[in-house]
Design a protein around this motif. Structure first.
Motif, mmCIF file in Angstrom:
data_model
loop_
_atom_site.group_PDB
_atom_site.id
_atom_site.type_symbol
_atom_site.label_atom_id
_atom_site.label_comp_id
_atom_site.label_asym_id
_atom_site.label_seq_id
_atom_site.Cartn_x
_atom_site.Cartn_y
_atom_site.Cartn_z
ATOM 1 N N SER A 70 -1.953 1.682 2.683
ATOM 2 C CA SER A 70 -1.804 0.607 3.670
ATOM 3 C C SER A 70 -0.343 0.208 3.819
ATOM 4 O O SER A 70 0.162 0.016 4.931
ATOM 5 C CB SER A 70 -2.618 -0.608 3.234
ATOM 6 N N TRP A 71 0.350 0.082 2.693
ATOM 7 C CA TRP A 71 1.768 -0.283 2.772
ATOM 8 C C TRP A 71 2.598 0.871 3.316
ATOM 9 O O TRP A 71 3.567 0.664 4.027
ATOM 10 C CB TRP A 71 2.280 -0.744 1.401
ATOM 11 N N ARG A 72 2.155 2.103 2.989
ATOM 12 C CA ARG A 72 2.846 3.269 3.538
ATOM 13 C C ARG A 72 2.809 3.209 5.059
ATOM 14 O O ARG A 72 3.798 3.481 5.745
ATOM 15 C CB ARG A 72 2.150 4.530 3.023
ATOM 16 N N PRO B 223 -15.356 -10.816 -17.353
ATOM 17 C CA PRO B 223 -14.135 -11.289 -18.022
ATOM 18 C C PRO B 223 -12.948 -11.349 -17.056
ATOM 19 O O PRO B 223 -12.954 -10.713 -16.005
ATOM 20 C CB PRO B 223 -13.919 -10.260 -19.124
ATOM 21 N N LEU B 224 -11.947 -12.078 -17.463
ATOM 22 C CA LEU B 224 -10.807 -12.326 -16.574
ATOM 23 C C LEU B 224 -10.092 -11.036 -16.221
ATOM 24 O O LEU B 224 -9.611 -10.869 -15.105
ATOM 25 C CB LEU B 224 -9.843 -13.324 -17.237
ATOM 26 N N TRP B 225 -10.013 -10.086 -17.170
ATOM 27 C CA TRP B 225 -9.289 -8.841 -16.859
ATOM 28 C C TRP B 225 -9.963 -8.084 -15.735
ATOM 29 O O TRP B 225 -9.317 -7.450 -14.920
ATOM 30 C CB TRP B 225 -9.114 -7.977 -18.115
ATOM 31 N N VAL B 226 -11.301 -8.196 -15.687
ATOM 32 C CA VAL B 226 -12.001 -7.525 -14.588
ATOM 33 C C VAL B 226 -11.648 -8.201 -13.274
ATOM 34 O O VAL B 226 -11.416 -7.552 -12.254
ATOM 35 C CB VAL B 226 -13.518 -7.569 -14.829
ATOM 36 N N LYS B 227 -11.555 -9.515 -13.329
ATOM 37 C CA LYS B 227 -11.277 -10.240 -12.090
ATOM 38 C C LYS B 227 -9.832 -10.040 -11.632
ATOM 39 O O LYS B 227 -9.521 -10.183 -10.443
ATOM 40 C CB LYS B 227 -11.565 -11.732 -12.274
ATOM 41 N N SER B 228 -8.927 -9.742 -12.568
ATOM 42 C CA SER B 228 -7.529 -9.580 -12.183
ATOM 43 C C SER B 228 -7.182 -8.128 -11.902
ATOM 44 O O SER B 228 -6.197 -7.842 -11.222
ATOM 45 C CB SER B 228 -6.588 -10.073 -13.288
ATOM 46 N N ALA B 229 -8.008 -7.191 -12.419
ATOM 47 C CA ALA B 229 -7.654 -5.773 -12.315
ATOM 48 C C ALA B 229 -7.446 -5.307 -10.876
ATOM 49 O O ALA B 229 -6.456 -4.623 -10.590
ATOM 50 C CB ALA B 229 -8.716 -4.932 -13.011
ATOM 51 N N PRO B 230 -8.325 -5.659 -9.931
ATOM 52 C CA PRO B 230 -8.117 -5.158 -8.559
ATOM 53 C C PRO B 230 -6.784 -5.630 -7.988
ATOM 54 O O PRO B 230 -6.084 -4.868 -7.324
ATOM 55 C CB PRO B 230 -9.277 -5.774 -7.779
ATOM 56 N N PHE B 231 -6.449 -6.880 -8.289
ATOM 57 C CA PHE B 231 -5.184 -7.384 -7.775
ATOM 58 C C PHE B 231 -4.029 -6.602 -8.379
ATOM 59 O O PHE B 231 -3.078 -6.202 -7.686
ATOM 60 C CB PHE B 231 -5.046 -8.880 -8.085
ATOM 61 N N ALA B 232 -4.146 -6.349 -9.685
ATOM 62 C CA ALA B 232 -3.095 -5.585 -10.359
ATOM 63 C C ALA B 232 -2.970 -4.210 -9.744
ATOM 64 O O ALA B 232 -1.869 -3.721 -9.467
ATOM 65 C CB ALA B 232 -3.422 -5.479 -11.847
ATOM 66 N N ALA B 233 -4.115 -3.568 -9.491
ATOM 67 C CA ALA B 233 -4.088 -2.240 -8.865
ATOM 68 C C ALA B 233 -3.385 -2.315 -7.529
ATOM 69 O O ALA B 233 -2.574 -1.440 -7.165
ATOM 70 C CB ALA B 233 -5.514 -1.718 -8.696
ATOM 71 N N GLY B 234 -3.689 -3.386 -6.769
ATOM 72 C CA GLY B 234 -3.052 -3.547 -5.473
ATOM 73 C C GLY B 234 -1.551 -3.679 -5.597
ATOM 74 O O GLY B 234 -0.775 -3.103 -4.827
ATOM 75 N N VAL B 235 -1.102 -4.439 -6.604
ATOM 76 C CA VAL B 235 0.333 -4.632 -6.785
ATOM 77 C C VAL B 235 1.011 -3.316 -7.155
ATOM 78 O O VAL B 235 2.071 -2.977 -6.617
ATOM 79 C CB VAL B 235 0.593 -5.709 -7.855
ATOM 80 N N GLY C 249 0.027 -0.368 -6.339
ATOM 81 C CA GLY C 249 0.091 0.423 -5.116
ATOM 82 C C GLY C 249 1.233 -0.021 -4.233
ATOM 83 O O GLY C 249 1.979 0.798 -3.677
ATOM 84 N N LEU C 250 1.401 -1.332 -4.114
ATOM 85 C CA LEU C 250 2.475 -1.863 -3.280
ATOM 86 C C LEU C 250 3.829 -1.417 -3.809
ATOM 87 O O LEU C 250 4.695 -0.950 -3.064
ATOM 88 C CB LEU C 250 2.377 -3.392 -3.242
ATOM 89 N N VAL C 251 3.984 -1.545 -5.145
ATOM 90 C CA VAL C 251 5.264 -1.180 -5.744
ATOM 91 C C VAL C 251 5.563 0.293 -5.509
ATOM 92 O O VAL C 251 6.677 0.667 -5.109
ATOM 93 C CB VAL C 251 5.246 -1.505 -7.251
ATOM 94 N N LEU C 252 4.552 1.115 -5.713
ATOM 95 C CA LEU C 252 4.746 2.544 -5.484
ATOM 96 C C LEU C 252 5.166 2.810 -4.046
ATOM 97 O O LEU C 252 6.058 3.626 -3.779
ATOM 98 C CB LEU C 252 3.454 3.304 -5.790
ATOM 99 N N ALA C 253 4.516 2.117 -3.135
ATOM 100 C CA ALA C 253 4.840 2.320 -1.729
ATOM 101 C C ALA C 253 6.270 1.890 -1.435
ATOM 102 O O ALA C 253 7.000 2.544 -0.680
ATOM 103 C CB ALA C 253 3.863 1.540 -0.852
#
Lengths: 475, 680
Positions: free
Chosen positions: B444-446, B552-564, B566-570
């Motif tokens: 998406s960022w690409r 657990p909180l890590w599950v709730k934060s993981a998608p956001f982390a994955a998104g970040v 991806g953004l950084v890579l882009a």
């Protein structure tokens, strides 16, 4: 001394007596009253038809069963009354359609009207015939005026040729008919239908041969194959209104007496004559279907069409007495449709010339849309495409065939009607899709919309009318 | 009110399709748009009525359709929360797309036809979602398929559009066979196809077996799988996904409406509607979970390397649909519907934004010829940015504050995690989902970087003139545009789109920002029970929903982390080094080729199915149809008839003695025949 006939006989004979009187009167008036116009003559005959028809229907519906007269030579009942009324109607219609044509070719002579009158008298006698002699009388009374009518345009070589051919071949057919009758009389000793039925049996070679000869003679009169050869030539050569006349009422009368003769005089021999009629039927349907494929003349095409349709009617005869209602319904629909088609042909002209070739119809829809639709509906009907009346007629006939275990005949009929549909549809294609070659004249008399509406009435409006016929079939 | 929703669009379609000649193109378009607005108003009022509790779920029967023995089918409008949500989604996106098309299709010669198709599509889609039995649903199902076919092939003078339309139609047929068989199975098993009648009998037929020849299958599972095959076709799931990217040949508003927001979600809707069946058919539900996860991952991976702006979004759609099926397969139909709802907004936004870019670039779709468009298309850029933030799931982990995609996607992944506690495949799905989230952010960022930032490659395209294939194809469809371009070489300078196109973007952007936060609680949160009102009642106390909330909180934060990530890579790749990435893309490599060729699916299908089908069809056409049926059937009969006709006509010589001879032959023949039968 026993009287030759009683008063009751005379009353029952009113339709025929009236017709004879009017026909003779027309001859007299024509000879002595030169100023009387063709229209007045035609009106006079129409009046005669009216009286005859009314009398016939009255008798038919007053009688609970069959009435016979003239020593059993003459019969009358409801069925016969209906057929007679339809015959008069068909004759009257074709007479009305002829007027303009005859005036245009300067042949509007009173003899024409008288001949139609006598021919119709013959048909009327035929419909009521109850003995072989009456049959023969009716056939000849119908045939002789027909020969003259075919050649009515006496300055035209084609017309004279047609009349002569018809006469020569018709004489042969009459001979066959008469020879068959004499054989049957000789071997059974009877002339009346009922008496023959009582004495004839299927094992008798003489009667069988006589029956075959009679069938051949009648087949010629209704133009069933292989006794059809005169039809295309005569239909083409005769003046168009005469062709229309030939294609309408005489078919009705001929097929009706054909059926009555088989059903009433030879009921016990049905297994003997059924295959013969079936052969005639299939041959007629085949000739009607294939013969018309390559025709370019509309009248020739209609000749093959009538041969084919007689074939379908013969299926009903082959099916036996129960199919009488189906036969009458089928013929009524076919005859009416044919009259409508000829009405169209007689209403269209190119610079005063009547149509002869199929190409003459091209582009009709652009100039005379109503007429094109009218003819189109009628052609769909005669091709047997639902929901037009012709489909129901064919359906009745095929059903009758199937009920009599003649499935193969019905199947053959359906297949051949597919072939036949081609040339009806080709006419429609020419009218609708082809480019006009010439301008059609402005309508004469009857406007083309009338025809269109009439066509709709004829085609679709028939469906509810079939119910009484069906009841008639059911008894 | 109920009928208005469905039949106003039909009226619009008929008016625009049949009366355009009399009321003019603008009149036809205005009528279709206005009637769409009526439908939208009706749908919103129905939805609000249900939401506020003023109205009860109900079914309005419009007409009896089929009644043969025990088989009954009605035309009906079923109004419950599930259908109301779909009605709102369909009518709102459809209305905005109608408006948008005034601008996008302004130059098209057939725009009234376009509007007629759009309205017809909406009608069919509404018939699908408001169905009260399987048959009406199937009617709508086929109706949207037809509309999709017509709209993909709208520019029928392009060969590629025609092939894409046919491909979509044929691939959908495969799924439809499954759906139809499923309906047959439903009727055979339950004796009815009406939803309530079917769902209420499920407990009774749980153990039924389908025995046919050597087969002995669990009946309910079989039906569930068959219905899901239908859903796979329509929703472009793995194996049956191949048509969706090609469907981008249609005009962009179509892609937004049909191939992003509505039609492709019909499969998710079907599974949700049949939740009662899938709650019991665990095998089928697991299959859904697996197929959804694979689709999500596969499509996202292919999206990484696509260069056509619409194709990137198309694969993204495919991938997001996979997410929805993951949720449905996990039993969290609420999450599936929630994502369907939010996805409709941000994906339609992205598509219409892409359409605005394409419009501004004079129908250029290749991102390699774009770049640096942020300044030229500021509004479009802002809206696309919002859409990207929504799809990549930007929000504050641990709270319910964020863009629409943040809430709905996280709901799905939490559900998958929760289901994974007792189903191992669901764990796999969860991890694949996380990886997909990373991919999603990257592509998406690409897209944003390649299109709106970096060097302005379109300047080179201008210099190249008219050699761009996409543009050439477009010129064929729009003669006016061609002459315009030829007169002014600088007409290629990108321009911002008109207000009719930007306004829908803004409205959709509001949905993309707020729909998640506004509807989290009713769809997925604490109010869910009263909101859905027993539509998804199967799971009872050990609900996946409940478990998902306690992830657990890590599950709730993981998608956001994955998104970040991806953004950084882009940013690192396409943001800082666009030319390097471009060179890399051109040079390629085995991995790049594998992804760029979409895992070689088209090639595989071409070799296995298309070629053989062509060969078979060729054989049937040449040998069976023309060689046998035609030759001995119609053609043979026609020839025989002609020859017979000629023969009969030749017999008619005109000589009397010939005629008499024929008569005598007849007499003799019949006489002999008759006497022989007497003798026997």
């Amino acid at each position: 001394m026993e009287a030759l006939f009683s008063r009751f006989d005379l009353v029952l004979g009113i339709p025929e007596i009236a017709l004879a009187a009017f026909a003779v009167a027309i001859v007299m008036v024509g000879v002595f009253q030169r100023r009387a116009s063709f229209g007045q003559m035609a009106g006079l005959l129409a009046f005669g038809f009216l009286i005859a028809g009314a009398a016939s229907l009255l008798h038919g519906f007053a009688a609970p069963d069959r009435w016979t007269a003239f020593n059993g030579f003459f019969a009358h009942d409801r069925e016969i009354a209906i057929v007679k009324a339809l015959i008069y109607l068909a004759s009257a219609a074709t007479l009305a359609m002829s007027m303009r044509f005859l005036q245009a070719v300067e042949r509007a002579q009173f003899e024409y009207v008288a001949l139609i009158g006598f021919a119709t008298l013959g048909m009327s006698v035929l419909a009521s015939a109850n003995s072989l002699l009456t049959v023969y009388l009716g056939v000849e009374l119908l045939s002789l005026p027909s020969y003259v009518l075919a050649a009515f345009h006496r300055d035209s070589a084609r017309g004279s040729e047609a009349g002569l051919k018809y006469f020569v071949l018709g004489a042969i057919a009459s001979g066959l008919l008469l020879y068959g009758m004499s054989l049957i009389y000789g071997f059974s000793g009877a002339l009346g239908f009922a008496e023959i039925a009582a004495r004839a049996s299927s094992g008798d070679v003489g009667i069988t041969f006589g029956l075959v000869l009679m069938i051949c003679g009648l087949a010629f009169k209704v133009s069933a194959a292989p006794f059809h050869m005169w039809t295309p030539d005569v239909y083409e050569g005769a003046p168009t209104p005469v062709t229309a006349f030939f294609a309408a009422a005489p078919k009705f009368a001929g097929m009706f007496i054909f059926a009555r003769l088989m059903f009433e005089a030879f009921p016990s021999m049905i297994e003997g004559w059924r295959p013969i009629i079936a052969i005639l039927a299939i041959a007629s349907m085949a000739v009607g279907a294939f013969g018309a494929l390559l025709q370019s003349n509309v009248k020739r095409l209609m000749a093959y069409s009538s041969i084919g349709n007689i074939g379908y009617g013969l299926i009903a005869i082959a099916a036996g007495p129960e199919a009488m209602g189906a036969l009458i319904a089928y013929l009524a629909i076919y005859v009416t449709t044919t009259i409508g088609i000829f009405g169209g042909l007689l209403a269209l002209r190119h610079q005063g010339a009547y149509l002869e070739r199929i190409e003459d119809l091209s582009g009709l829809i652009g100039q005379r849309a109503g007429m094109a639709y009218g003819l189109g509906f009628l052609l769909f009907s005669v091709a047997g495409i639902p929901p037009f009346a012709g489909f129901w007629g064919k359906l009745l006939v095929f059903q009758a065939g199937v009920r009599a275990d003649l499935v193969w005949l019905a199947v053959a009929g359906i297949l051949l009607s597919v072939v036949a549909a081609f040339y009806y549809l080709r006419l429609i294609k020419v009218m609708v899709m082809d480019k006009a070659q010439a301008r059609f004249d402005t309508p004469l008399g009857i406007p083309s919309w009338t025809l269109a509406i009439a066509a709709l009435m004829v085609s679709v409006g028939y469906i509810p009318l079939l119910a009484p016929f069906l009841r008639l079939v059911g008894g | 009110m109920d009928a208005v929703v469905a039949f106003a669009p039909l009226a619009g379609a008929l008016i625009a399709g049949l009366l355009a000649r009399y009321i003019g193109k603008a009149g036809a378009m205005a009528a279709a748009t206005a009637l769409m607005g009526v439908a939208l108003a009706a749908a919103v009022s129905l939805f609000l009525g249900l939401y506020a509790g003023d109205a009860q779920a109900h079914t309005t029967i419009i007409a009896r359709w089929i009644e043969i023995g025990g088989f009954k089918a009605n035309w009906a409008i079923r109004v419950d929360m599930l259908s109301a949500i779909m009605m709102v989604v369909v009518t709102s996106v459809s209305f905005l797309v109608h408006v948008y098309s005034w601008g996008y299709m302004a130059e098209d010669a057939n725009k009234s036809r376009f509007f007629a198709y759009l309205s017809f599509f909406t009608f069919a889609m509404l018939m699908l979602v408001t169905a009260d039995d399987f048959l009406q649903m199937f009617f709508g199902w086929e109706g949207v398929g037809l509309a999709s076919y017509l709209l993909i092939g709208f520019w029928f003078d392009r060969k590629s559009a025609n092939s894409a339309a046919i491909k979509a139609f044929v691939v959908n047929r495969v799924g439809d066979v499954g759906f139809a068989l499923g309906i047959v199975g439903v009727f055979a098993l339950f004796g009815s196809i009406q939803f309530d009648a079917v769902f209420s009998q499920i407990e009774a037929v749980k153990e039924a077996r389908l025995v046919a020849g050597p087969l002995d299958l669990p009946y309910l599972e079989t039906i569930a799988v068959l219905l899901f095959i239908g859903a796979m076709g329509k929703s472009a799931q793995f194996f049956l996904h191949v048509w969706l990217p090609d469907a981008m040949e249609g005009p962009t508003p179509v892609s937004a409406l049909i191939h992003a927001a509505t039609m492709v979600t019909a499969g998710v809707f079907l599974v949700s509607r049949c939740a009662a069946i899938y709650d019991v058919a665990h095998g089928a539900a697991t299959l859904i979970l697996l197929v959804g996860a694979v689709t999500a991952f596969f499509a996202a991976s292919v999206g990484l390397v696509q260069n056509d702006i619409k194709r990137v979004i198309a694969y993204s759609t495919c991938s997001q649909l996979g997410y929805m099926f993951v949720a449905a397969g996990a039993g969290a139909y609420q999450a599936a519907m929630f994502h369907l709802f939010t996805h409709a907004f941000f994906k339609a936004l992205l598509f219409l934004g892409a359409g605005s870019v394409i419009h501004g670039m004079h129908h250029e779709q290749d991102m390699r010829r774009m770049g640096g468009l942020a300044r030229a298309l500021p509004v479009t850029y802002a809206m696309m940015l919002i859409g990207t933030l929504a799809i990549t799931g930007v929000g504050i982990p641990g709270t319910h504050i964020g863009f629409a995609g943040f809430l709905s996607k996280d709901a799905i992944l939490e559900s998958a995690y929760a289901r994974g506690l007792d189903l191992e495949i669901a764990q796999l799905a969860f991890w694949m989902g996380l990886l997909t989230a990373l991919f999603t952010a990257f592509y998406s960022w690409r897209l944003i970087f390649m299109t709106f930032h970096g060097p302005k490659y379109w300047r080179e395209a201008v210099a190249h003139g008219h050699d761009a294939p996409a543009h050439a194809a477009h010129d064929g469809a729009h003669p006016q545009a061609t002459t315009h371009d030829d007169d002014h070489g600088d007409a290629h300078v990108p321009h911002e789109s008109p207000i009719v196109m930007l306004a829908p973007l803004v409205l959709l952007a509001i949905g993309a920002v707020g729909a998640g936060m506004a509807f989290y609680e009713p769809f997925f949160g604490k109010e869910a029970e009263s909101f859905w009102h027993g539509i998804f009642a199967g799971h009872g106390e050990h609900s996946v929903l409940e478990a998902a909330h306690h992830a657990p909180l890590w599950v709730k934060s993981a998608p956001f982390a994955a998104g970040v990530i991806g953004l950084v890579l882009a940013i690192v790749t396409y943001g800082f080094n666009p030319r390097g990435m471009r060179a890399m893309g051109e040079k390629g490599g085995p991995m790049q080729a594998f992804l760029a060729h979409k895992w070689y699916f088209d090639e595989l299908y071409q070799a296995v199915f298309v070629r053989n089908a062509e060969r078979l069809g060729d054989w049937f056409s040449k040998r069976i149809d023309r060689g046998t049926i035609d030759r001995f059937g119609p053609d043979g009969w026609a020839l025989a008839s002609r020859l017979t006709g000629g023969w009969v006509s030749r017999l008619q010589s005109g000589f009397v003695y010939h005629y008499a001879f024929v008569m005598l032959i007849g007499v003799v023949g019949l006489g002999v025949f008759a006497l022989m039968s007497v003798g026997r």
